[in-house]
Design a protein around this motif. Structure first.
Motif, PDB file in Angstrom:
ATOM      1  N   GLU A  81       4.840   9.978   8.603  1.00  0.00           N
ATOM      2  CA  GLU A  81       5.109   8.874   7.677  1.00  0.00           C
ATOM      3  C   GLU A  81       4.249   7.674   8.084  1.00  0.00           C
ATOM      4  O   GLU A  81       4.314   7.198   9.217  1.00  0.00           O
ATOM      5  N   PRO A  82       3.396   7.193   7.191  1.00  0.00           N
ATOM      6  CA  PRO A  82       2.471   6.113   7.564  1.00  0.00           C
ATOM      7  C   PRO A  82       3.197   4.793   7.821  1.00  0.00           C
ATOM      8  O   PRO A  82       4.148   4.445   7.122  1.00  0.00           O
ATOM      9  N   THR A  83       2.733   4.089   8.826  1.00  0.00           N
ATOM     10  CA  THR A  83       3.222   2.735   9.101  1.00  0.00           C
ATOM     11  C   THR A  83       2.113   1.750   8.735  1.00  0.00           C
ATOM     12  O   THR A  83       0.939   2.092   8.726  1.00  0.00           O
ATOM     13  N   LEU A  84       2.504   0.526   8.445  1.00  0.00           N
ATOM     14  CA  LEU A  84       1.547  -0.504   8.018  1.00  0.00           C
ATOM     15  C   LEU A  84       0.625   0.061   6.936  1.00  0.00           C
ATOM     16  O   LEU A  84      -0.601  -0.098   6.979  1.00  0.00           O
ATOM     17  N   LEU A  85       1.232   0.738   5.961  1.00  0.00           N
ATOM     18  CA  LEU A  85       0.489   1.529   4.986  1.00  0.00           C
ATOM     19  C   LEU A  85      -0.626   0.747   4.312  1.00  0.00           C
ATOM     20  O   LEU A  85      -1.784   1.198   4.282  1.00  0.00           O
ATOM     21  N   TRP A  86      -0.314  -0.406   3.744  1.00  0.00           N
ATOM     22  CA  TRP A  86      -1.309  -1.138   2.965  1.00  0.00           C
ATOM     23  C   TRP A  86      -2.388  -1.759   3.844  1.00  0.00           C
ATOM     24  O   TRP A  86      -3.567  -1.776   3.478  1.00  0.00           O
TER      25      TRP A  86
END
Length: 220
Positions: free
Chosen positions: A141-146
């Motif tokens: 699950e990506p963190t700090l996606l943007w």
């Protein structure tokens, strides 16, 4: 945040050469990246060769030592990009005898168009990564996606513009490096934040060098 690490950095108890990496390959990769940026800033075509070296080593480390699959794929993508940039500089440098291949700004209309394209690409990348993470088990699950998506996408745009000696590439690198400092600080990797701070300084140096070159050639 690991206060002992931060205190160690600023007190000098951690050797400064460790900022380059902790293994011979990491140190070679970092030196290749730093020297490569300096050479590109000075419009020396050998900077692309060092960029290829950095990308190859980083991809190897990502897959074999760090188990960072996404980063490994990104580093692999850098290899043909660096080769493309190298070939453009060779071709443009030889072919345009009547028109010097010098740093220039794009027309304002093109700046607007490429800004819109970058924003759309960031959105597509972010939603795609988020969607894949929800469906594919081996993608975390990506963190700090943007923020992470922004740095990834803008890397490609900056490389593309750098190949054509467009001054806007240094503006994009400014954004990428500032975000990189922030991202790795938040992720409790201050050494990498410092590396991005070094790249930030090199980006400013590159902008100054290209600006001086452009002004000099226009005065001739």
């Amino acid at each position: 945040m690991d206060n002992s690490l931060i205190n160690g950095i600023f007190s000098g108890t951690i050797p400064w050469f460790q900022l380059l990496g902790t293994t011979p390959l990491e140190i070679i990769a970092t030196l290749s990246a730093v020297i490569g940026v300096i050479l590109i800033a000075r419009q020396n075509i050998l900077g692309w060769a060092l960029g290829i070296s950095w990308a190859v080593i980083s991809a190897w480390l990502a897959f074999t030592q760090w188990q960072l699959v996404s980063d490994g794929i990104l580093y692999l993508a850098y290899i043909p990009i660096q080769i493309y940039c190298w070939s453009v500089w060779i071709r443009r440098g030889k072919a345009q005898q009547h028109e010097l291949f010098i740093p220039t700004w794009m027309p304002f209309k093109n700046q607007i168009l490429i800004s819109i394209a970058a924003l759309l690409a960031i959105a597509v990348w972010a939603f795609s990564i988020s969607g894949l993470a929800a469906k594919v088990s081996w993608i975390p699950e990506p963190t700090l996606l943007w923020r992470d998506s922004t740095t990834t996408v803008l890397n490609f745009f900056a490389q593309f513009l750098q190949a054509r000696k467009r001054m806007e590439n240094w503006v994009i690198w400014l954004i990428v490096n500032l975000l990189g400092i922030h991202i790795y600080w938040v992720k409790e990797a201050p050494i990498y934040s410092i590396q991005y701070a070094i790249f930030l300084g090199l980006g400013i140096y590159g902008w100054i060098q290209w600006h001086q070159s452009s002004r000099h050639n226009h005065q001739l």
